[in-house]
Design an enzyme around this catalytic site. Structure first.
Site, PDB file in Angstrom:
ATOM      1  N   GLN A 182      22.167  10.300   9.043  1.00 54.79           N
ATOM      2  CA  GLN A 182      21.248   9.519   9.865  1.00 54.79           C
ATOM      3  C   GLN A 182      20.056   9.044   9.022  1.00 54.79           C
ATOM      4  O   GLN A 182      19.431   8.030   9.324  1.00 54.79           O
ATOM      5  CB  GLN A 182      20.762  10.389  11.030  1.00 54.79           C
ATOM      6  CG  GLN A 182      19.760   9.735  11.944  1.00 54.79           C
ATOM      7  CD  GLN A 182      19.659  10.490  13.255  1.00 54.79           C
ATOM      8  OE1 GLN A 182      20.521  10.361  14.120  1.00 54.79           O
ATOM      9  NE2 GLN A 182      18.629  11.291  13.411  1.00 54.79           N
TER      10      GLN A 182
ATOM     11  N   GLU B 195       1.146  -7.813  -9.119  1.00 52.71           N
ATOM     12  CA  GLU B 195       1.027  -6.366  -9.331  1.00 52.71           C
ATOM     13  C   GLU B 195       1.774  -5.591  -8.255  1.00 52.71           C
ATOM     14  O   GLU B 195       2.385  -4.553  -8.515  1.00 52.71           O
ATOM     15  CB  GLU B 195      -0.448  -5.960  -9.352  1.00 52.71           C
ATOM     16  CG  GLU B 195      -1.177  -6.494 -10.573  1.00 52.71           C
ATOM     17  CD  GLU B 195      -2.681  -6.288 -10.456  1.00 52.71           C
ATOM     18  OE1 GLU B 195      -3.201  -5.413 -11.137  1.00 52.71           O
ATOM     19  OE2 GLU B 195      -3.324  -7.013  -9.673  1.00 52.71           O
TER      20      GLU B 195
ATOM     21  N   LYS C  36     -13.767 -13.078 -11.167  1.00 53.74           N
ATOM     22  CA  LYS C  36     -12.393 -12.584 -11.234  1.00 53.74           C
ATOM     23  C   LYS C  36     -11.437 -13.222 -10.239  1.00 53.74           C
ATOM     24  O   LYS C  36     -11.796 -13.566  -9.129  1.00 53.74           O
ATOM     25  CB  LYS C  36     -12.376 -11.061 -11.035  1.00 53.74           C
ATOM     26  CG  LYS C  36     -12.971 -10.367 -12.225  1.00 53.74           C
ATOM     27  CD  LYS C  36     -12.556  -8.935 -12.304  1.00 53.74           C
ATOM     28  CE  LYS C  36     -11.126  -8.794 -12.753  1.00 53.74           C
ATOM     29  NZ  LYS C  36     -10.755  -7.390 -12.874  1.00 53.74           N
TER      30      LYS C  36
ATOM     31  N   SER D 299     -12.505 -10.559  -6.549  1.00 55.18           N
ATOM     32  CA  SER D 299     -13.058  -9.219  -6.619  1.00 55.18           C
ATOM     33  C   SER D 299     -14.286  -9.175  -5.720  1.00 55.18           C
ATOM     34  O   SER D 299     -15.019 -10.149  -5.626  1.00 55.18           O
ATOM     35  CB  SER D 299     -13.440  -8.893  -8.061  1.00 55.18           C
ATOM     36  OG  SER D 299     -14.402  -7.861  -8.076  1.00 55.18           O
TER      37      SER D 299
ATOM     38  N   HIS E  76       8.579  -6.842 -29.224  1.00 58.62           N
ATOM     39  CA  HIS E  76       7.539  -5.790 -29.264  1.00 58.62           C
ATOM     40  C   HIS E  76       6.200  -6.315 -28.760  1.00 58.62           C
ATOM     41  O   HIS E  76       5.147  -5.804 -29.126  1.00 58.62           O
ATOM     42  CB  HIS E  76       7.357  -5.222 -30.677  1.00 58.62           C
ATOM     43  CG  HIS E  76       8.637  -4.879 -31.369  1.00 58.62           C
ATOM     44  ND1 HIS E  76       9.204  -3.635 -31.330  1.00 58.62           N
ATOM     45  CD2 HIS E  76       9.475  -5.661 -32.099  1.00 58.62           C
ATOM     46  CE1 HIS E  76      10.342  -3.643 -32.025  1.00 58.62           C
ATOM     47  NE2 HIS E  76      10.532  -4.863 -32.492  1.00 58.62           N
TER      48      HIS E  76
ATOM     49  N   ASN F  27      -7.657 -12.001  -9.315  1.00 59.63           N
ATOM     50  CA  ASN F  27      -6.714 -10.943  -9.648  1.00 59.63           C
ATOM     51  C   ASN F  27      -5.287 -11.269  -9.207  1.00 59.63           C
ATOM     52  O   ASN F  27      -5.074 -11.790  -8.119  1.00 59.63           O
ATOM     53  CB  ASN F  27      -7.161  -9.624  -8.999  1.00 59.63           C
ATOM     54  CG  ASN F  27      -8.479  -9.144  -9.578  1.00 59.63           C
ATOM     55  OD1 ASN F  27      -8.768  -9.376 -10.747  1.00 59.63           O
ATOM     56  ND2 ASN F  27      -9.288  -8.498  -8.751  1.00 59.63           N
TER      57      ASN F  27
HETATM   58  N1  ARG Z   1      22.100   8.414  15.197  1.00 56.16           N
HETATM   59  C1  ARG Z   1      23.272   8.803  14.469  1.00 56.16           C
HETATM   60  C2  ARG Z   1      23.189   8.298  13.034  1.00 56.16           C
HETATM   61  O1  ARG Z   1      22.475   7.406  12.790  1.00 56.16           O
HETATM   62  C3  ARG Z   1      24.499   8.270  15.106  1.00 56.16           C
HETATM   63  C4  ARG Z   1      25.730   9.080  14.844  1.00 56.16           C
HETATM   64  C5  ARG Z   1      25.607  10.363  15.559  1.00 56.16           C
HETATM   65  N2  ARG Z   1      26.830  11.110  15.497  1.00 56.16           N
HETATM   66  C6  ARG Z   1      26.898  12.411  15.785  1.00 56.16           C
HETATM   67  N3  ARG Z   1      28.027  12.976  15.662  1.00 56.16           N
HETATM   68  N4  ARG Z   1      25.851  13.057  16.199  1.00 56.16           N
HETATM   69  O2  ARG Z   1      23.827   8.808  12.166  1.00 56.16           O
END
Ligand code: ARG
Length: 474
Positions: free
Chosen positions: A335, A303, A296, A290, A169, A298
């Site tokens: 993606q 952090e 100071k 500071s 604690h 820091n």
């Molecule tokens: N740039 C795409 C990704 O990172 C690659 C795969 C794209 N495939 C597709 N069927 N459009 O996911």
């Protein structure tokens, strides 16, 4: 009435409602939202390696001629050399690293380049590239964590007998040694490394050859490409292979948990460095001054490690939510898997490095730590234990007697072992002068010699075992 999507004006150029900065209308929006090259160019090395393995396999299987394969392979080396020298060009029309590389390859070697993408899709290509990238990130994290463990073990060895208050604690509880405290972090990092190792073992299967989603009719050899890229085996299901991002999630979750440990260590350093504690002086190189208060120093690096853990956990959350509810197989949402992984990896690498430097170079004020342990009635449990052992008093009663002794000492503003025998006997006549040997902080830590306990001899054993495990003993 204003309509948000004005179908008659499909250039969008005059649509202030949603055209905005996209002067060229919807096509500009599509171009920008679709482009992953600004971030997935980080995959270029993996993309080249994957393509070289693929084309060598196509040649071996007689799917392309040896001559075309050699042309393509040399061309890929040339593209790689350009990327290395000048960086990867960012043309949004080429969408991603895969099309960017293929397009440059075509400019360099001509029509043969068109044969590279036989029996392959960007779906298995990106899954392969990304696994290779994450595998490297895991290896880098592991190397960094090993260095952190070595720093912890070295400092723990120096301070196996340095006494400090142990807290529960955040209240002084019982004396412990600084070495024992540092070795607690060694254990946390040991589990982190084991989580990364688990993630790596599961990750190490090759999606290449899964093609778009269903596999391919060409007579490919997936074992060959898998081996060439250092995978243990090809993935067993093409649908899963192109839509699986568990490997990235495993990595992010291991990174998140590791960052929690780093954040806890950072937090302790911050507390210990504050003037009322004064347990530690941070290395100058990892502190700042500071601009207004000249006295100071820091603990900004600590952090920021504490802060970065929030961002790393956020990255893990981001990808979990992205993946939730996606139908098989590939969807473009996926993606978006890369930015959180890239961000977490760089934050984690920095955090590990900062904590390693802090542990290695911090100056511990062991006098101050011992003083704090002596002031906080940290040996009250030892008094109670002594009463149980030497006077055969039940622990609950011993606890009560000890409470009275602490109250008296508090009222007089002294430590427990500064009460006189007469005063102690006033509280309970069964106390005799042997008790003083149990009330010092040194006796207290020395007595906690159970396996895993804080006794200096135990800590030295833990340190020795750790040094062996880390290969620090020759
Ligand atoms: N740039 C795409 C990704 O990172 C690659 C795969 C794209 N495939 C597709 N069927 N459009 O996911």
């Amino acid at each position: 009435m204003a309509s948000v999507s004005n179908e008659r004006d499909n250039t969008g150029s005059s649509n202030q409602m949603w055209g905005g900065r996209f002067a060229d209308g919807p096509s500009a929006i599509m171009r920008e939202i679709n482009a992953s090259i600004p971030f997935d160019k980080a995959l270029w090395r993996q993309d080249i390696a994957g393509s070289k393995a693929h084309v060598a396999m196509l040649a071996q299987q007689g799917i392309v001629t040896a001559e075309d394969a050699a042309t393509i392979s040399d061309g890929l080396d040339a593209v790689a050399a350009e990327y290395e020298a000048d960086g990867v060009p960012e043309d949004w029309d080429l969408e991603d690293i895969h099309m960017t590389t293929e397009s440059r390859l075509a400019q360099i070697v001509g029509p043969a380049a068109g044969r590279l993408h036989t029996a392959r899709s960007r779906n298995d290509q990106v899954a392969t590239d990304f696994r290779l990238w994450v595998r490297e990130a895991i290896d880098q994290a592991d190397a960094g964590l090993l260095a952190l463990q070595q720093a912890l073990v070295t400092r723990a060895g120096e301070h196996a007998g340095s006494i400090m208050p142990g807290f529960t604690h955040l209240q002084t509880a019982q004396p412990v040694t600084l070495g024992h405290h540092l070795m607690a972090y060694y254990e946390m990092i040991r589990r982190d490394r084991s989580r990364f190792a688990d993630a790596r073992a599961r990750l190490n299967e090759s999606p290449l050859g899964s093609a778009a989603l269903a596999g391919t009719g060409f007579p490919i050899d997936r074992e060959m490409t898998s081996k060439a890229l250092g995978f243990d085996r090809p993935t067993a299901n093409s649908l899963d292979a192109v839509s699986d991002r568990d490997f990235a999630l495993d990595y992010l979750m291991a990174a998140a948990q590791c960052s929690l440990h780093l954040s806890r260590l950072a937090e302790e350093m911050i507390i210990w460095a504050s003037q009322p504690y004064g347990f530690v002086r941070m290395p100058d190189a990892l502190s700042t001054g500071s601009s207004i208060m000249p006295q100071k120093k820091n603990p900004d690096a600590a952090e920021l490690v504490r802060g970065h853990s929030g961002r790393i956990v956020g990255c893990a959350t981001a990808l979990m939510v992205t993946m939730k509810g996606l139908p098989l197989a590939y969807s473009k949402d996926m993606q978006d898997d890369k930015p959180p992984v890239f961000e977490a990896a760089s934050l984690l690498a920095l955090s590990i490095a900062a904590m390693t430097g802090m542990v290695a170079d911090a100056t511990f004020n062991t006098d101050r730590m011992r003083q704090a342990a002596e002031l906080g009635y940290a040996t009250a449990t030892d008094l109670a234990d002594w009463l149980v052992r030497e006077a055969d008093i039940p622990f609950r009663e011993a606890h009560h007697i000890t409470g009275a002794a602490v109250k008296l000492a508090e009222a007089q503003g002294v430590a427990l072992d500064q009460l006189s025998l007469a005063e102690l006997q006033q509280i309970d006549s069964r106390i005799d002068d042997r008790v003083f040997a149990a009330l010092s902080v040194d006796a207290s830590v020395a007595s906690r010699a159970s396996y895993g306990g804080t006794a200096p001899e135990r800590v030295r054993q833990q340190v020795a075992a750790a040094r062996m495990a880390l290969g620090m003993e020759e």
